[in-house]
Write an enzyme that holds these catalytic residues in place. Structure first.
Site, PDB file in Angstrom:
ATOM      1  CG  ASP A  58      -3.758  -6.686   1.632  1.00  0.00           C
ATOM      2  OD1 ASP A  58      -3.940  -7.185   0.509  1.00  0.00           O
ATOM      3  OD2 ASP A  58      -2.672  -6.738   2.238  1.00  0.00           O
ATOM      4  CE  LYS A  61      -6.570  -2.004  -3.783  1.00  0.00           C
ATOM      5  NZ  LYS A  61      -6.041  -2.432  -2.484  1.00  0.00           N
TER       6      LYS A  61
HETATM    7  P1  IMP Z   1       5.697  -7.148  -4.856  1.00  0.00           P
HETATM    8  O1  IMP Z   1       4.615  -6.253  -5.364  1.00  0.00           O
HETATM    9  O2  IMP Z   1       5.337  -8.607  -4.901  1.00  0.00           O
HETATM   10  O3  IMP Z   1       7.001  -6.859  -5.525  1.00  0.00           O
HETATM   11  O4  IMP Z   1       5.910  -6.831  -3.301  1.00  0.00           O
HETATM   12  C1  IMP Z   1       6.444  -5.597  -2.856  1.00  0.00           C
HETATM   13  C2  IMP Z   1       5.785  -5.163  -1.539  1.00  0.00           C
HETATM   14  O5  IMP Z   1       4.426  -4.837  -1.785  1.00  0.00           O
HETATM   15  C3  IMP Z   1       5.773  -6.254  -0.483  1.00  0.00           C
HETATM   16  O6  IMP Z   1       5.910  -5.646   0.772  1.00  0.00           O
HETATM   17  C4  IMP Z   1       4.384  -6.874  -0.623  1.00  0.00           C
HETATM   18  O7  IMP Z   1       3.938  -7.478   0.563  1.00  0.00           O
HETATM   19  C5  IMP Z   1       3.580  -5.643  -0.975  1.00  0.00           C
HETATM   20  N1  IMP Z   1       2.389  -5.958  -1.774  1.00  0.00           N
HETATM   21  C6  IMP Z   1       2.328  -6.259  -3.081  1.00  0.00           C
HETATM   22  N2  IMP Z   1       1.070  -6.457  -3.493  1.00  0.00           N
HETATM   23  C7  IMP Z   1       0.291  -6.265  -2.422  1.00  0.00           C
HETATM   24  C8  IMP Z   1      -1.124  -6.300  -2.216  1.00  0.00           C
HETATM   25  O8  IMP Z   1      -1.927  -6.531  -3.119  1.00  0.00           O
HETATM   26  N3  IMP Z   1      -1.542  -6.046  -0.947  1.00  0.00           N
HETATM   27  C9  IMP Z   1      -0.697  -5.737   0.054  1.00  0.00           C
HETATM   28  N4  IMP Z   1       0.626  -5.687  -0.087  1.00  0.00           N
HETATM   29  C10 IMP Z   1       1.124  -5.944  -1.312  1.00  0.00           C
END
Ligand code: IMP
Length: 468
Positions: A58, A61
């Site tokens: 976040d 990018k």
């Molecule tokens: P997942 O990628 O949905 O499996 O989430 C795993 C961790 O990465 C969690 O803590 C999410 O909040 C974080 N996360 C995944 N994608 C993003 C993103 O694009 N921005 C910020 N945090 C992310």
């Protein structure tokens, strides 16, 4: 055998050309202060450029990618899936992208979803529809993995089962899809085009996934025929966009390629705050691997960092502010997840985090975003090391127990005034950013040993400054 000299491959010729141009740029005279070059400045640089999130994701990018995409012919995402949330504002219209590379918003750019991505076709089709007829500009690697509906079910079930240890995932099925890829139960985009292969893959994975759902007691029933029809339908619809992404990139190197990172280094599966991480590698190395290009082809790495830090998932966060300043960052910065809408946790900029990111990514320049958000704060604090019960820590730890014990050691800098977007732009145009902004950037870049290349002070394309 004939004694003839073989022609040098086209790829090598391209490489030499891009290097010549890069050298030209590096010969620009050094300056002892920040010099702003307005948004109309046209960069001469082509080659391979990686845009990497230096924090927890976040960082902005999407906007930086969109800005830099003006100079390249191809934008590639090499990792992640619809867990990403990239907001790009063009002429006041906000575009929220999750799966599609941000480059798709430029008509002259080919957007590529690389082999390292996990693609939810449902989400992809929805985004394409929202953008109108952009499909001609998209290529999806036949090697990218498919996020199936059961991956989302498993994501939720596994998070619930972990209770206090949950990562706070986006619930988009990312971890289970990468899990199936690693255990070789995955379905690839190319499989959607081969009915027999697709059926065989589903026959193997569905009973196993059903057993997992039963183990978690979700009560969901998977129907193989239904899943087959759904997936085969995606294949028919997306047929024209699925192909050899690695080859397409190699053939377009001379027009400039931008590798667009999703997420950030600190939620990298290897180098992030495991287990509160995502399941891919948002590093230049991971992005090259996911795109299908040799890592040595990357010419420049732009590390994108906010002027402060935000986190949308769980896990220790040393500089987190649960006070009025944190509220200021959340409110003024609009710090709510693009994908989940969750309020983001906010805190002061953390140089220990950035040093870790720099070591792993080798940034050639920084893009510093959301400088406007800190406007109006009296003092700006920057964490330069951690105090722990075991002594001072200069480097980001792997242990989450230790990270939870870290107290930030801060340096305090002067704040700068709150300016409107027009005031920021006017200040930049005459090369007179507030002196405190100058000091903040100089502090950050000299500590890290990386110059600042771009500054961003608002969501619009115009609210971006190129520095030299
Ligand atoms: P997942 O990628 O949905 O499996 O989430 C795993 C961790 O990465 C969690 O803590 C999410 O909040 C974080 N996360 C995944 N994608 C993003 C993103 O694009 N921005 C910020 N945090 C992310």
């Amino acid at each position: 055998a004939t004694g003839s000299v073989p022609e040098r491959p086209a790829l090598l010729r391209t490489r030499r050309l891009t290097h010549a141009r890069l050298t030209d740029d590096s010969l620009l005279p050094p300056t002892d202060r920040l010099t702003c070059i307005g948004p109309s400045w046209v960069t001469l640089i082509v080659g391979v450029l990686a845009v990497v999130g230096a924090q927890w994701g976040d960082e902005g990018k999407g906007k930086i990618t969109d800005w830099l995409a003006a100079d390249v012919g191809t934008v590639v995402r090499g990792q992640g899936g619809s867990n990403a949330g990239h907001t790009v504002v063009i002429d006041g219209v906000s575009h929220k992208l999750h799966l599609l590379p941000s480059g798709i918003l430029r008509s002259e750019v080919l957007a590529i979803a690389g082999a390292g991505m996990v693609i939810d076709p449902e989400q992809l089709l929805a985004e394409l529809e929202q953008l109108g007829d952009s499909r001609g500009k998209l290529l999806i690697s036949e090697r990218a993995h498919v996020v199936m509906p059961y991956h989302r079910l498993l994501d939720g079930a596994e998070e619930r089962a972990k209770e206090g240890g949950a990562a706070g995932t986006t619930g988009k099925g990312i971890g289970p899809a990468y899990g199936d890829r690693a255990t070789r139960f995955g379905i690839r985009m190319g499989d959607l085009l081969e009915p027999q292969t697709l059926r065989e893959r589903l026959e193997r994975v569905v009973p196993r996934t059903q057993a997992l759902l039963d183990y978690y007691g979700t009560g969901d029933r998977l129907e193989l025929e239904q899943l087959y029809d759904l997936a085969a339908g995606w294949g028919r619809t997306l047929k024209g966009c699925i192909g050899n992404a690695s080859l397409a990139i190699a053939e377009r190197l001379d027009r400039g390629v931008l590798l667009e990172g999703a997420q950030g280094v600190h939620i990298d599966i290897d180098h992030g705050i495991y287990p509160f991480v995502t399941s891919s590698s948002p590093t230049p190395a991971g992005m090259a691997q996911g795109a299908g290009i040799a890592p040595g082809l990357i010419d420049r790495v732009v590390g994108v960092t906010k002027a402060y830090v935000t986190r949308v998932g769980t896990g220790p966060f040393p500089t987190e502010l649960e006070d009025a300043t944190g509220e200021h960052m959340r409110d003024v910065g609009g710090e709510f997840g693009t994908t989940t809408g969750r309020p983001r946790r906010c805190g002061w900029l953390d140089m220990v985090m950035l040093e870790h990111s720099q070591r792993i990514c080798g940034f050639s320049e920084l893009a510093i975003t959301k400088l406007d958000v800190l406007g109006g704060l009296d003092k700006i604090r920057v964490c330069t090391a951690y105090e722990t019960p075991h002594g001072r820590l200069e480097h980001f730890p792997a242990s989450m127990t230790l990270l939870a014990e870290c107290t930030p050691i801060y340096e305090t800098l002067a704040g700068w005034p709150a300016l409107s977007p027009a005031e920021w732009q006017a200040a930049a145009a005459v090369d007179s950013l507030p002196v405190e902004v100058n000091d903040f950037i100089t502090f950050l870049t000299s500590r890290l040993g990386v110059p600042a290349g771009l500054l961003s002070f608002g969501p619009d394309r115009e609210a971006t400054l190129r520095l030299r």
